[in-house]
Design a protein around this motif. Structure first.
Motif, mmCIF file in Angstrom:
data_model
loop_
_atom_site.group_PDB
_atom_site.id
_atom_site.type_symbol
_atom_site.label_atom_id
_atom_site.label_comp_id
_atom_site.label_asym_id
_atom_site.label_seq_id
_atom_site.Cartn_x
_atom_site.Cartn_y
_atom_site.Cartn_z
ATOM 1 N N PHE A 21 -51.564 -9.522 -49.150
ATOM 2 C CA PHE A 21 -50.405 -9.439 -50.034
ATOM 3 C C PHE A 21 -49.634 -8.142 -49.800
ATOM 4 C CE2 PHE A 21 -53.567 -11.923 -52.553
ATOM 5 C CZ PHE A 21 -52.911 -13.143 -52.469
ATOM 6 N N ILE A 22 -48.345 -8.271 -49.493
ATOM 7 C CA ILE A 22 -47.498 -7.106 -49.258
ATOM 8 C C ILE A 22 -47.449 -6.218 -50.504
ATOM 9 C CG2 ILE A 22 -45.120 -6.335 -48.843
ATOM 10 C CD1 ILE A 22 -46.500 -7.398 -46.350
ATOM 11 N N GLY A 23 -47.393 -6.818 -51.680
ATOM 12 C CA GLY A 23 -47.321 -6.045 -52.912
ATOM 13 C C GLY A 23 -48.531 -5.142 -53.083
ATOM 14 N N TYR A 24 -49.722 -5.630 -52.729
ATOM 15 C CA TYR A 24 -50.930 -4.819 -52.843
ATOM 16 C C TYR A 24 -50.894 -3.651 -51.853
ATOM 17 C CZ TYR A 24 -55.753 -3.309 -52.548
ATOM 18 O OH TYR A 24 -56.891 -2.524 -52.539
ATOM 19 N N LEU A 145 -36.520 -5.507 -49.492
ATOM 20 C CA LEU A 145 -37.209 -5.833 -50.744
ATOM 21 C C LEU A 145 -36.465 -5.317 -51.967
ATOM 22 C CD1 LEU A 145 -40.899 -5.045 -49.665
ATOM 23 C CD2 LEU A 145 -39.754 -7.266 -49.738
ATOM 24 N N LEU A 146 -35.366 -4.612 -51.745
ATOM 25 C CA LEU A 146 -34.569 -4.084 -52.846
ATOM 26 C C LEU A 146 -33.353 -4.975 -53.084
ATOM 27 C CD1 LEU A 146 -34.532 -0.277 -51.936
ATOM 28 C CD2 LEU A 146 -36.204 -1.544 -53.296
ATOM 29 N N ASP A 264 -41.829 -15.279 -52.418
ATOM 30 C CA ASP A 264 -40.549 -14.586 -52.590
ATOM 31 C C ASP A 264 -40.419 -13.423 -51.607
ATOM 32 O OD1 ASP A 264 -40.015 -16.323 -54.648
ATOM 33 O OD2 ASP A 264 -40.464 -14.897 -56.251
ATOM 34 N N VAL A 265 -41.505 -12.676 -51.430
ATOM 35 C CA VAL A 265 -41.494 -11.544 -50.501
ATOM 36 C C VAL A 265 -41.240 -12.033 -49.085
ATOM 37 C CG1 VAL A 265 -42.967 -9.793 -49.420
ATOM 38 C CG2 VAL A 265 -42.925 -10.028 -51.907
ATOM 39 N N SER A 266 -41.899 -13.123 -48.714
ATOM 40 C CA SER A 266 -41.709 -13.682 -47.381
ATOM 41 C C SER A 266 -40.254 -14.075 -47.147
ATOM 42 C CB SER A 266 -42.618 -14.907 -47.196
ATOM 43 O OG SER A 266 -42.482 -15.451 -45.897
ATOM 44 N N GLY A 273 -40.848 -11.032 -40.574
ATOM 45 C CA GLY A 273 -40.789 -9.746 -41.269
ATOM 46 C C GLY A 273 -42.043 -9.424 -42.049
ATOM 47 N N GLU A 274 -42.664 -10.445 -42.649
ATOM 48 C CA GLU A 274 -43.857 -10.203 -43.454
ATOM 49 C C GLU A 274 -44.997 -9.664 -42.593
ATOM 50 O OE1 GLU A 274 -46.691 -12.571 -46.689
ATOM 51 O OE2 GLU A 274 -45.147 -13.649 -45.555
#
Length: 306
Positions: A21-24, A145-146, A264-266, A273-274
Motif C-alpha cells: 500500500f502506497i499510503g502505508y 497525489l495532491l 484511487d491511488v493507482s 506510476g504505482e
C-alpha cells in the motif's frame, strides 16, 4: 494526529502485507523525514504558506487553505503564528469585508529565500540514497497525489511527502466516515486476526511501531469492542490480544476502504506510476528498514481481504 502517532514508527522490519500500500509506505517515509527533519508539521506548513505568498497576495485565507490542502482550523493557527512573528499580515478585503487578504511583510520576504535554501539542502540529505533522476521522478509522482490546484504551490520532496501523506490519510478515513473506524486499524486487526491471541509487544514488533503507539491503538480497539484482552496461553502472567467477532466484521469494512484507497491511488498515479513510486519509497526506507515482519504463510490470508 497525536504526538504518540507522530513518533510511532520504529526502524526495523516492515510488515510485508502492508508494504503493497502506497499510503502505508508514505506514512513510514513521512515519519523518517520527520525524525531527521527540522521542525515537524508546524515548520512544514509555515513554509508552504510563506512560499505560496511569495510574489502575490492571497485574497482569501480559506481559498489558500483549500489550495494547500490544510484544514481551515489549522490554517488559522498557522496564520496567527506567522502574523505574531511579523512575517505575514492580514488586511480586510475591500471587496468582501468578511475575508482577509494575506500578504508577506518585508521580514517574511527576507526569510523565504533562506528557508528555500535550507529546504533544498535538507531535501538533498533526506533523498541521498536516490539518484538525481530518481529524486525528480519521486517529486513528480508525489505531486500527482495532491489536488491539481495545490501542485504548483508545493515544492520540495519533504513537503510533497508530508502533503501526500496527510491527503491520503484523510481520503482513506473519509471512506470510513460514520463507522468509527480508521484506516490505521487495518494493520493491527489484520495481524491479530491471523496470529491472535498474541502479546501486545509482539503486535508492536509485527507492525514496527513503538510500545506506546501500540498501547494507544490497542486501547482504542478494546474500547470499541473490536479487540479483547485475555490471558496469554503461553504465559499466564501476561495479557494476550484477540480480535472479537465485531472486530472481524469491522476488519472487512476497513479492508474495503483500504482497497478503495489503493484503487484511487493507482488511478491518480497513472499506468506504471504505482510500481515506480513503491520502488522509490522502499529505496528511501531501505537504509533503516527491512522485511517482512509477518510470516510468509500469512500473506495470502491477509492479502485476500484487501
Amino acid at each position: 494526529m497525536t504526538r504518540t502517532e507522530e513518533t510511532a514508527e520504529v526502524p526495523g522490519v516492515l510488515p510485508e502485507e502492508l508494504t503493497s500500500f502506497i499510503g502505508y509506505l508514505l506514512r513510514r517515509v513521512y515519519a523518517q523525514f520527520s525524525a531527521n527533519g527540522n521542525g515537524g508539521d508546524s515548520d512544514s506548513r509555515d513554509f508552504l504558506v510563506l512560499d505560496a505568498l511569495t510574489g502575490r497576495d492571497w485574497e482569501s485565507q480559506l481559498d489558500l487553505a483549500e489550495r494547500l490542502g490544510i484544514n481551515r482550523t489549522i490554517m488559522v493557527a498557522v496564520i496567527d503564528r506567522l502574523e505574531a512573528r511579523g512575517e505575514v499580515q492580514r488586511t480586510r478585503n475591500p471587496d468582501n469585508r468578511r475575508q482577509y487578504v494575506l500578504s508577506l511583510t518585508d521580514l517574511g520576504r527576507e526569510g523565504v529565500e533562506a528557508r528555500r535554501r535550507a529546504v533544498a539542502e535538507r531535501g538533498a540529505r533526506l533523498t541521498s540514497v536516490l539518484t538525481p533522476e530518481e529524486a525528480a521522478r519521486l517529486d513528480e509522482l508525489l505531486a500527482r497525489l495532491l489536488p491539481e490546484s495545490a501542485q504548483p504551490l508545493v515544492q520540495g520532496t519533504e513537503y510533497l511527502v508530508a502533503q501526500a501523506h496527510h491527503r491520503l490519510r484523510k481520503h482513506g478515513d473519509d471512506k470510513l466516515a460514520g463507522t468509527g473506524l480508521r484506516v490505521r486499524h487495518y494493520g493491527p486487526l489484520s495481524a491479530l486476526d491471523v496470529f491472535g491471541p498474541i502479546a501486545q509487544q509482539r503486535l508492536a514488533d509485527m507492525l514496527a511501531i513503538t510500545g506506546p503507539a501500540a498501547s494507544q491503538l490497542v486501547d482504542e480497539l478494546v474500547r470499541s469492542g473490536l479487540v479483547s484482552r485475555g490471558r496469554d496461553p503461553h504465559d499466564r502472567r501476561r495479557y494476550a490480544l484477540e480480535v472479537t467477532e465485531l472486530g472481524r466484521e469491522s476488519l472487512a469494512v476497513v479492508a474495503g476502504a483500504v482497497a478503495g484507497l489503493a484503487a484511487d491511488v493507482s488511478a491518480m498515479l497513472g499506468p506504471g506510476g504505482e510500481d515506480e513510486l513503491r520502488t522509490l519509497l522502499l529505496k528511501l526506507l531501505a537504509p533503516t528498514h527491512s522485511g517482512p515482519a509477518f510470516s510468509e504463510n500469512a500473506k495470502s490470508s491477509v492479502s485476500a481481504r484487501g
